[in-house]
Enzyme design. Sequence first.
Site, PDB file in Angstrom:
ATOM      1  CE  LYS A   1      -3.624  -0.869   2.408  1.00  0.00           C
ATOM      2  NZ  LYS A   1      -4.171  -1.304   3.703  1.00  0.00           N
TER       3      LYS A   1
ATOM      4  CG  HIS B   1      -7.977 -47.216 -13.991  1.00  0.00           C
ATOM      5  ND1 HIS B   1      -9.320 -46.960 -14.138  1.00  0.00           N
ATOM      6  CD2 HIS B   1      -7.570 -47.771 -15.156  1.00  0.00           C
ATOM      7  CE1 HIS B   1      -9.698 -47.359 -15.333  1.00  0.00           C
ATOM      8  NE2 HIS B   1      -8.661 -47.859 -15.968  1.00  0.00           N
TER       9      HIS B   1
ATOM     10  NE  ARG C   1      -6.362   3.575   4.538  1.00  0.00           N
ATOM     11  CZ  ARG C   1      -7.357   3.500   3.675  1.00  0.00           C
ATOM     12  NH1 ARG C   1      -7.565   2.412   2.997  1.00  0.00           N
ATOM     13  NH2 ARG C   1      -8.132   4.534   3.471  1.00  0.00           N
TER      14      ARG C   1
ATOM     15  CB  SER D   1       9.912 -41.547 -22.019  1.00  0.00           C
ATOM     16  OG  SER D   1       8.720 -40.945 -21.599  1.00  0.00           O
TER      17      SER D   1
ATOM     18  CD  GLU E   1       7.533 -47.192 -16.075  1.00  0.00           C
ATOM     19  OE1 GLU E   1       6.592 -46.488 -15.702  1.00  0.00           O
ATOM     20  OE2 GLU E   1       7.407 -48.068 -16.939  1.00  0.00           O
TER      21      GLU E   1
ATOM     22  N   GLY F   1       8.965 -42.058 -16.534  1.00  0.00           N
ATOM     23  CA  GLY F   1       7.618 -42.399 -16.050  1.00  0.00           C
ATOM     24  C   GLY F   1       7.582 -42.030 -14.580  1.00  0.00           C
ATOM     25  CB  THR F   2       7.441 -38.725 -12.982  1.00  0.00           C
ATOM     26  OG1 THR F   2       6.369 -38.294 -13.821  1.00  0.00           O
ATOM     27  CG2 THR F   2       8.753 -38.186 -13.499  1.00  0.00           C
ATOM     28  CG  ASN F   3       2.434 -41.376 -13.187  1.00  0.00           C
ATOM     29  OD1 ASN F   3       2.549 -40.204 -12.857  1.00  0.00           O
ATOM     30  ND2 ASN F   3       1.754 -41.760 -14.252  1.00  0.00           N
ATOM     31  CG  ASP F   4       4.999 -47.164 -12.371  1.00  0.00           C
ATOM     32  OD1 ASP F   4       4.397 -47.547 -11.362  1.00  0.00           O
ATOM     33  OD2 ASP F   4       4.593 -47.362 -13.524  1.00  0.00           O
TER      34      ASP F   4
ATOM     35  NE  ARG G   1       3.084 -47.932 -21.121  1.00  0.00           N
ATOM     36  CZ  ARG G   1       2.565 -47.509 -19.976  1.00  0.00           C
ATOM     37  NH1 ARG G   1       3.298 -46.767 -19.175  1.00  0.00           N
ATOM     38  NH2 ARG G   1       1.331 -47.797 -19.667  1.00  0.00           N
TER      39      ARG G   1
ATOM     40  CB  CYS H   1       5.353 -39.928 -20.653  1.00  0.00           C
ATOM     41  SG  CYS H   1       5.986 -41.478 -20.007  1.00  0.00           S
TER      42      CYS H   1
ATOM     43  CG  MET I   1      -4.257  -4.466  11.836  1.00  0.00           C
ATOM     44  SD  MET I   1      -3.983  -3.221  13.062  1.00  0.00           S
ATOM     45  CE  MET I   1      -5.239  -2.070  12.685  1.00  0.00           C
TER      46      MET I   1
ATOM     47  NE  ARG J   1      -0.513 -44.497 -18.802  1.00  0.00           N
ATOM     48  CZ  ARG J   1      -0.581 -43.220 -18.433  1.00  0.00           C
ATOM     49  NH1 ARG J   1      -1.365 -42.382 -19.091  1.00  0.00           N
ATOM     50  NH2 ARG J   1       0.114 -42.790 -17.398  1.00  0.00           N
TER      51      ARG J   1
ATOM     52  N   GLY K   1      -5.972 -11.428   6.067  1.00  0.00           N
ATOM     53  CA  GLY K   1      -6.239 -11.880   7.432  1.00  0.00           C
ATOM     54  C   GLY K   1      -5.781 -10.903   8.500  1.00  0.00           C
TER      55      GLY K   1
ATOM     56  CE1 TYR L   1       8.123 -36.882 -24.129  1.00  0.00           C
ATOM     57  CE2 TYR L   1      10.191 -36.872 -25.347  1.00  0.00           C
ATOM     58  CZ  TYR L   1       9.198 -37.564 -24.661  1.00  0.00           C
ATOM     59  OH  TYR L   1       9.285 -38.908 -24.495  1.00  0.00           O
TER      60      TYR L   1
ATOM     61  NE  ARG M   1      -6.631  -4.175  -3.114  1.00  0.00           N
ATOM     62  CZ  ARG M   1      -7.112  -4.481  -1.939  1.00  0.00           C
ATOM     63  NH1 ARG M   1      -6.320  -4.816  -0.968  1.00  0.00           N
ATOM     64  NH2 ARG M   1      -8.410  -4.450  -1.702  1.00  0.00           N
TER      65      ARG M   1
HETATM   66  C1  PEP Z   1       4.487 -43.613 -15.231  1.00  0.00           C
HETATM   67  O1  PEP Z   1       4.697 -44.575 -14.500  1.00  0.00           O
HETATM   68  O2  PEP Z   1       4.823 -42.452 -14.955  1.00  0.00           O
HETATM   69  C2  PEP Z   1       3.800 -43.807 -16.509  1.00  0.00           C
HETATM   70  C3  PEP Z   1       3.641 -42.827 -17.356  1.00  0.00           C
HETATM   71  O3  PEP Z   1       3.279 -45.027 -16.739  1.00  0.00           O
HETATM   72  P1  PEP Z   1       1.885 -45.541 -16.127  1.00  0.00           P
HETATM   73  O4  PEP Z   1       1.240 -44.386 -15.439  1.00  0.00           O
HETATM   74  O5  PEP Z   1       1.111 -46.051 -17.262  1.00  0.00           O
HETATM   75  O6  PEP Z   1       2.354 -46.616 -15.197  1.00  0.00           O
HETATM   76 MG    MG Z   2       4.516 -46.552 -15.337  1.00  0.00          MG
END
Ligand code: PEP
Ligand code: MG
Length: 856
Positions: free
Chosen positions: A21, A436, A90, A744, A725, A746-749, A598, A811, A101, A542, A99, A831, A322
């Site tokens: 302010k 899933h 103020r 590539s 992965e 597979g950051t989930n696994d 894949r 991915c 005064m 997939r 939050g 990518y 602001r």
């Molecule tokens: C992963 O594991 O990041 C991945 C892309 O494969 P999926 O989710 O199909 O196991």
């Molecule tokens: Mg996987």
Amino acid sequence: MKNIYLFSEGNGLGKLILGGKGANLVEMKRIGLPIPNGMVVTTTACKNYFESKNSLSREMIEEIDVAIEKLQKETKKSFEGENSLLVSVRSGAPVSMPGMMDTILNLGLNDIAVQRLIQKTKNEKFVYEIYLRFIEMFSEIVKGIPREKFVKVKKFSNGKSEKEIVEIFKNIYWIETGEFFPENPKEQIKMAIESIFNSWNNERAKIYRQLQGIDESMGTAVVIQEMVFGNYNELSGTGVAFTRNPSTGENLLFGEYLLEAQGEDIVAGIRTPNSIQSMRNQLPKIYDEFSEIGKLLENHYGDMQDIEFTIENGKLFILQTRSGKRSPNAAVKIAVDMVKEGVITKDKAIMMIDTELLPQVFNGTFEESDLAGKKLLGKGLPGSAGVAVGKVALSTDMVKEGESVILVRVETSPEDIKGMSLAKGIVTVKGGATSHGAVVARGMGKCCVTGCESIKIDCSEKFFHINGEKIYEGDIISINGYNGEIYKGEVKLKKGEISEELKELLEWCKEFKKLEIRMNADTPSDVLVGREFGAEGIGLCRTEHMFFEDEKIWSVREMIIANTKEEREKALEKLLKLQKIDFKNMLHKMDGMPMNIRLLDPPFHEFLPKNEKDINKLAQQLKKTSLEIGTRIKELKEENPMLGHRGCRLAITFPEIYEMQARAIIESAIECGYEGSSCEIEIMIPFIGGISEFKYIKEGILKEIEKVFKEKQKTISYKLGTMMELPRACLIANEIAEESAFFSFGTNDLTQTTYGISRDDSIKFIDHYKAKNIMKRDPFQSIDTRGVGKLIELAKELGQSVKPDIKIGVCGEHGGDPKSIEYFNELGFSYVSCSPFRVPIAIVAAAQSAIQKRMG
Ligand code: PEP
Ligand code: MG
């Protein structure tokens, strides 16, 4: 360094010292806007106050006195003299903190000043009104005396003079505090400053800072400003306006004002304010002057402004400006319009977009006003962005085409695909962000709430319980995939769309971003959506998802259940035909863009028949008994399918499966007219953990592809690579790079296996970790750069040490998360790939991180 600066002295000190302010007021003063004079007590003063055990030091008090003297000179008014000076006090932290005064108005008033002011204004009613308001605000904010005590007195004081009410007010103050109400203006100001400093540490403010990640040590500034009175006479008023419409982005002043009122009257809602547009007729000159100032401020700050103003006796004053809060739709329109108007550059426009809120632009939101009074049944996780309303269906069979239905399941499986694709939205009781249900819903662009564990579906499957409510099949619920909320009944929806402005903004992003944005696409319709949103290729197809639809799942089941090589080959023959239809369809739609396919990675539990009806059907199809099928299913049952016989492990046991798939891919590409080296087909092997495993599978695939080339008398180029992965794959990435054309991640696994936390069960405890601040973010939603990231970085380094130009992408679901995208951009990946509906977010996030990186 000084502790206090007059507005005319504080040029260039910035928000960290003067607060948001204060810095804006100093700036507005500098560019010659009509703002009441004033001064800022700095955040440094606030820190000094805390260091001196919450007391104003002697030097501070002297500085306050000197600054007040200067302010009196500048305003040609004084606390003691004829021409009475009154001020507002103020808080003003470096970042906006709702939050904390708020404001105290009319400081400087006391019994003597009141008399002088009455003489000067000849308006006793006005003077007493502001005096009472002052005592009330001061008592509440500085001493914490509940406002109701004063409101009650006013309500029941018929027949009493204002002067008498003042006495009663002061009496309340005395009873509550044991002190006399401070008459000395300088004393009032010092007390107000102390109280604002103290408010930095009140509970609300602390919680707010924690939630928003605001630095605790920043402290707050205090703004002390000469009062101007919107309630002075009929030529006075007060208002708040945005320079553009904050809901639609329309370039027209939007806001409201009240004549003969002070600032808080607008907020209090006692009188209905007028729209700022009606000021055009009521006060045309002021309207024009205000519009001009609005434009000037927009140009100056390069953003839409939220401005508070007061008109005193026909003269306009700006009290605060602001950046205005706005809806996600408006944010896009405003950013694009401002570039076209020459106010800001394209990169600034891109940086103005909040990627967290962007999905609301094209996925729609709840009508905010319709939420009031709606019953919140419970809350799960935000599985997939969007909102939906519909009748509850507890099984896929109950989802009828053409009806608005919300499919509620304990967890989803491939049999639910049809129901999911027909439903407006999906709720699951179990499962986290990469379960899933969430992955498939995101792929379909469907709103989804996962992991709502408070839902208890009755075994009759006719109703469920949720937090004491009983919801039957057919009852209407509304779900919010942005925050996981589930409401009873219908909440009105605001539709989303890809506006022309958003399209234009996405084009601009491409001028800045370095990362290629690919999509995770399993069907031709995914491809169409992703391309429409600007995807530059497929980063993950997939193939097991291609079999989720219709009758195809039965052929996969046949293949999984097969007891002998012959049985399996028969099933594979059918699958080859089906795969080729799908691949060709997708290759056509991809039009030569990169496509990463894949090979099968079907966790068996997702595919095997679960109920008697399906077991019987499969038995009939294979001309076997249900008992035989049941026994085979038992044999195949795994204790821990996510770490079991999945991915490439399947191809070690049954090499013919991947060989069939490789054949299907290459035959399809050749039959689609793909030729030579222009072809960008990538074949990807999942779940690789060792180099011998990879080599074995690769050899089989290469042989099969050579056979196809011979049969077709044609060759095409393709790349064969692997998903990264598993931690072991990352640790031996140099060996893998020798054989693999790309990585590539597979950051989930990889997250699942690095943490040792099941993707599907994390829901049960991650929230507790977050609530207890043990984890800041769910690592399945936003990449854990310290742990999982260390493996990624190591793998990248090892991989590049043997193959410097190896293509590296992501991915996993993190490929659509802005924070993670920033990280992958930092690492210089080629990518990221995400669900088609997240492509626009990924494009903006990639551009933002590139711009950020360029700025250093
Ligand atoms: C992963 O594991 O990041 C991945 C892309 O494969 P999926 O989710 O199909 O196991
Ligand atoms: Mg996987």
